[in-house]
Design a protein around this motif. Structure first.
Motif, short mmCIF file in Angstrom:
data_model
loop_
_atom_site.label_atom_id
_atom_site.label_comp_id
_atom_site.label_asym_id
_atom_site.label_seq_id
_atom_site.Cartn_x
_atom_site.Cartn_y
_atom_site.Cartn_z
N LYS A 175 1.29 10.14 -4.45
CA LYS A 175 0.10 10.97 -4.25
C LYS A 175 0.41 12.26 -3.49
O LYS A 175 -0.33 12.66 -2.59
CB LYS A 175 -1.00 10.15 -3.55
CG LYS A 175 -1.23 8.77 -4.23
CD LYS A 175 -2.49 8.08 -3.81
CE LYS A 175 -2.53 6.66 -4.39
NZ LYS A 175 -3.75 5.92 -4.09
N ASP A 177 0.01 15.06 -4.48
CA ASP A 177 -1.08 16.02 -4.70
C ASP A 177 -2.17 15.92 -3.64
O ASP A 177 -3.02 16.80 -3.53
CB ASP A 177 -1.67 15.80 -6.11
CG ASP A 177 -2.08 14.36 -6.34
OD1 ASP A 177 -3.29 14.08 -6.33
OD2 ASP A 177 -1.19 13.49 -6.51
N CYS A 178 -2.15 14.84 -2.86
CA CYS A 178 -3.18 14.66 -1.82
C CYS A 178 -2.64 14.94 -0.42
O CYS A 178 -3.21 14.50 0.57
CB CYS A 178 -3.71 13.23 -1.84
SG CYS A 178 -4.47 12.75 -3.37
N GLY A 229 -2.83 -0.43 -3.98
CA GLY A 229 -3.49 0.88 -4.09
C GLY A 229 -2.58 2.08 -3.90
O GLY A 229 -3.05 3.21 -3.97
N VAL A 230 -1.29 1.86 -3.67
CA VAL A 230 -0.39 3.00 -3.46
C VAL A 230 0.02 3.66 -4.77
O VAL A 230 0.59 4.76 -4.77
CB VAL A 230 0.88 2.62 -2.64
CG1 VAL A 230 0.50 2.19 -1.23
CG2 VAL A 230 1.69 1.55 -3.34
N GLY A 231 -0.26 2.99 -5.90
CA GLY A 231 0.00 3.62 -7.19
C GLY A 231 1.21 3.06 -7.93
O GLY A 231 1.83 3.78 -8.73
N LYS A 232 1.53 1.80 -7.72
CA LYS A 232 2.69 1.20 -8.39
C LYS A 232 2.48 1.13 -9.91
O LYS A 232 3.32 1.57 -10.68
CB LYS A 232 2.96 -0.21 -7.83
CG LYS A 232 3.30 -0.22 -6.34
CD LYS A 232 3.56 -1.62 -5.81
CE LYS A 232 2.33 -2.49 -5.80
NZ LYS A 232 1.21 -2.01 -4.96
N SER A 233 1.35 0.56 -10.31
CA SER A 233 1.10 0.43 -11.75
C SER A 233 0.91 1.79 -12.40
O SER A 233 1.32 2.00 -13.55
CB SER A 233 -0.13 -0.46 -11.99
OG SER A 233 0.04 -1.70 -11.35
N THR A 247 -4.99 -0.16 -13.78
CA THR A 247 -4.99 0.45 -12.44
C THR A 247 -6.43 0.60 -12.00
O THR A 247 -7.36 0.53 -12.82
CB THR A 247 -4.33 1.84 -12.45
OG1 THR A 247 -5.13 2.72 -13.26
CG2 THR A 247 -2.92 1.80 -13.01
N GLN A 248 -6.64 0.79 -10.72
CA GLN A 248 -8.01 0.86 -10.22
C GLN A 248 -8.07 1.67 -8.94
O GLN A 248 -7.18 1.58 -8.09
CB GLN A 248 -8.48 -0.57 -9.94
CG GLN A 248 -9.97 -0.73 -9.99
CD GLN A 248 -10.37 -2.18 -9.73
OE1 GLN A 248 -11.54 -2.46 -9.72
NE2 GLN A 248 -9.46 -3.09 -9.54
N ARG A 258 -7.43 -2.59 -4.22
CA ARG A 258 -8.26 -3.72 -4.65
C ARG A 258 -7.46 -4.89 -5.19
O ARG A 258 -8.00 -5.77 -5.83
CB ARG A 258 -9.23 -3.25 -5.73
CG ARG A 258 -10.21 -2.20 -5.26
CD ARG A 258 -10.97 -1.64 -6.45
NE ARG A 258 -11.73 -0.46 -6.11
CZ ARG A 258 -13.03 -0.49 -5.78
NH1 ARG A 258 -13.69 -1.61 -5.78
NH2 ARG A 258 -13.66 0.63 -5.50
N THR A 260 -5.36 -4.98 -7.74
CA THR A 260 -5.59 -4.93 -9.17
C THR A 260 -4.54 -5.71 -9.95
O THR A 260 -4.87 -6.48 -10.85
CB THR A 260 -5.58 -3.45 -9.63
OG1 THR A 260 -6.48 -2.73 -8.80
CG2 THR A 260 -5.98 -3.32 -11.08
N THR A 278 4.67 -5.19 -9.28
CA THR A 278 4.29 -6.38 -8.49
C THR A 278 2.90 -6.18 -7.90
O THR A 278 2.44 -5.05 -7.76
CB THR A 278 5.28 -6.61 -7.32
OG1 THR A 278 5.18 -5.52 -6.39
CG2 THR A 278 6.72 -6.71 -7.81
N1 LIG Z 1 -4.29 11.51 -6.48
C1 LIG Z 1 -3.43 10.58 -6.93
N2 LIG Z 1 -3.89 9.34 -7.18
C2 LIG Z 1 -3.02 8.41 -7.63
C3 LIG Z 1 -1.66 8.71 -7.85
N3 LIG Z 1 -1.04 7.58 -8.27
C4 LIG Z 1 -1.99 6.62 -8.32
N4 LIG Z 1 -3.20 7.11 -7.94
C5 LIG Z 1 -4.48 6.40 -7.88
O1 LIG Z 1 -4.41 5.35 -6.93
C6 LIG Z 1 -5.25 4.26 -7.33
C7 LIG Z 1 -4.48 2.95 -7.25
O2 LIG Z 1 -3.45 2.97 -8.21
P1 LIG Z 1 -2.76 1.64 -8.78
O3 LIG Z 1 -1.65 2.08 -9.66
O4 LIG Z 1 -3.77 0.72 -9.35
O5 LIG Z 1 -2.16 1.00 -7.44
P2 LIG Z 1 -1.21 -0.30 -7.29
O6 LIG Z 1 -0.20 0.04 -6.28
O7 LIG Z 1 -0.73 -0.73 -8.61
O8 LIG Z 1 -2.25 -1.36 -6.68
P3 LIG Z 1 -2.20 -2.97 -6.79
O9 LIG Z 1 -2.03 -3.33 -8.23
O10 LIG Z 1 -3.52 -3.40 -6.25
O11 LIG Z 1 -1.08 -3.40 -5.93
C8 LIG Z 1 -5.73 4.60 -8.73
O12 LIG Z 1 -7.04 5.13 -8.63
C9 LIG Z 1 -4.78 5.69 -9.18
O13 LIG Z 1 -5.34 6.59 -10.11
C10 LIG Z 1 -1.20 10.04 -7.58
O14 LIG Z 1 -0.03 10.40 -7.72
N5 LIG Z 1 -2.15 10.93 -7.12
#
Ligand SMILES: Nc1nc2c(ncn2[C@@H]2O[C@H](COP(=O)(O)OP(=O)(O)OP(=O)(O)O)[C@@H](O)[C@H]2O)c(=O)[nH]1
Ligand SMILES: [Mg+2]
Ligand SMILES: [Zn+2]
Length: 380
Positions: A175, A177-178, A229-233, A247-248, A258, A260, A278
């Motif tokens: 992220k 971009d944030c 929620g860190v954006g793995k998927s 993803t969520q 959440r 997901t 994971t």
């Molecule tokens: N702004 C921004 N949002 C991102 C980025 N990567 C992921 N997200 C958002 O972060 C949220 C969580 O992303 P996921 O990929 O579901 O996170 P995860 O780590 O797989 O979460 P779990 O499966 O719960 O472990 C989603 O709303 C994505 O769109 C990014 O590079 N920038």
């Protein structure tokens, strides 16, 4: 054509396979026919099981069902009910010996090949138990997001476990971009993780994505680990270029993920290389840490060895190298306190492991004495 080589099968596994499990490589019986070793004692040619034995890699874990990649596709097999030799756990990434069992007319898992690496944590719950999260991983991406999940104490913990696993850790900050102070954050990570590569990426703008593709060489496995929620998927989807995984958005109220993703899954990338998604972790409880601690805290461990007294408590003893370094600022107080905290946690874990061992020994000796009593009774 797709083969198990795409999934990382190499000489390391081939050698063990040939030594222990391959059909037709066994010694000859006295009558000249090949003998199937070591699984079946009979002639190999008569052995249905042997001729249908093949290696496969566990690519998804649905609990009772495991998805396994083999030479000509994918199979769903049941997680073995009976314990395998050496009480082996199975994890995504493991190479296993599959065999067609004539009795049940099903393909089952006979054995697990020796792992190159394994990433473990202490399982949740009261029992002292290892949980293997990923096996045969080459690189561990430790993932934190630059906006909300950024936490160096947590990063340290992941790094210890990653070094312990035998795989190479890489820090991936998502992220980008944030975040408007990326260089500062990267500098903080560099301080916490000396010698570890750090990448700031964004799945929204594509920043940093091309740089991390280098870890996905043909047959190499990268595991993604981090909080929910860190954006793995999202990263998996970005790398393969399609929305394969769900993803969520994170929760608005407390900005936590959440949870997901609910199972571990190994995905083949179009350009070669494998990525293991994971479920996000709430906490990473260390399971083993000797090597990991030595790598992460070599400076502190060296200082402890320099104290004049072997049993120095590093409080007011003369010749205490730790106190000296804290006074001169050579050792940061926070780092020292964190080392102490980790030591305490690891000592507690050791005590629990020993307690379990003693309990097992007690149960065992009880059983032996019961058996001896029965034996004597029988002879009287
Ligand atoms: N702004 C921004 N949002 C991102 C980025 N990567 C992921 N997200 C958002 O972060 C949220 C969580 O992303 P996921 O990929 O579901 O996170 P995860 O780590 O797989 O979460 P779990 O499966 O719960 O472990 C989603 O709303 C994505 O769109 C990014 O590079 N920038
Ligand atoms: Mg996910
Ligand atoms: Zn000391």
């Amino acid at each position: 054509m797709m083969s198990i080589n795409n999934y990382g099968w190499d000489l390391h596994f081939e050698r063990e396979w040939n030594e222990k499990f391959a059909y037709g490589k066994a010694t000859e019986l006295s009558n000249g026919s090949p003998r199937c070793l070591p699984v079946h004692a009979g002639p190999a040619a008569d052995c249905v099981n042997c001729s249908s034995r093949q290696p496969g890699r566990i690519i998804a874990d649905y609990g009772q069902i495991l998805k396994v990649a083999v030479d000509d596709g994918e199979l769903n097999v049941n997680r073995p009910v009976q314990k395998l030799e050496n009480d082996m756990q199975m994890a995504v990434g493991d190479w296993v010996v599959l065999e067609y069992a004539a009795e049940t007319q099903a393909i089952c898992i006979r054995s697990v090949l020796t792992r190159k690496t394994k990433f473990s944590r202490a399982a949740a719950g009261i029992e002292v138990k290892e949980q293997i999260l990923a096996a045969n991983v080459d690189t561990v991406f430790i993932i934190q997001s630059l906006n909300r999940d950024f936490n160096m104490r947590r990063l340290e913990r992941y790094l210890i476990a990653a070094w312990e696993s035998g795989a190479i850790p890489v820090v991936v900050l998502t992220k980008a971009d944030c975040c408007d102070d990326i260089p500062d954050k990267v500098a903080v990570v560099n301080y916490t993780a000396p010698g570890v590569e750090v990448h700031a990426i964004s799945c929204v703008t594509g920043e940093g994505i091309e740089e991390i593709r280098k870890y996905f060489a043909y047959g190499k496995t990268v595991a993604l680990l981090g909080s929910s929620g860190v954006g793995k998927s999202t990263l998996v989807n970005t790398l393969i270029g399609e929305e394969l995984l769900k993803t969520q958005a994170i929760r608005e109220d407390d900005s936590r993920g959440r949870h997901t993703t609910t199972h571990r899954e190994l995905v083949l990338l179009p350009g070669g290389g494998l990525i293991l998604d994971t479920p996000g972790m709430r906490a990473l409880s260390l399971w083993e840490a000797d090597a990991g601690m030595e790598i992460m805290f070599s400076d502190v461990e060296e200082l402890v060895r320099l104290c004049r007294f072997n049993d120095c408590r590093h409080q007011s003893e003369p010749g205490c190298a730790i106190r000296e370094s804290l006074d001169t600022g050579k050792l940061e107080m926070e780092r020292w306190e964190n080392w102490l905290k980790l030591q305490k946690e690891l000592a507690h874990l050791e005590a629990r492991k020993e307690g379990k061992q003693r309990l097992l020994e007690k149960q065992w000796s009880k059983q032996i004495s019961k058996f001896q009593k029965q034996f004597h009774k029988g002879r009287m």
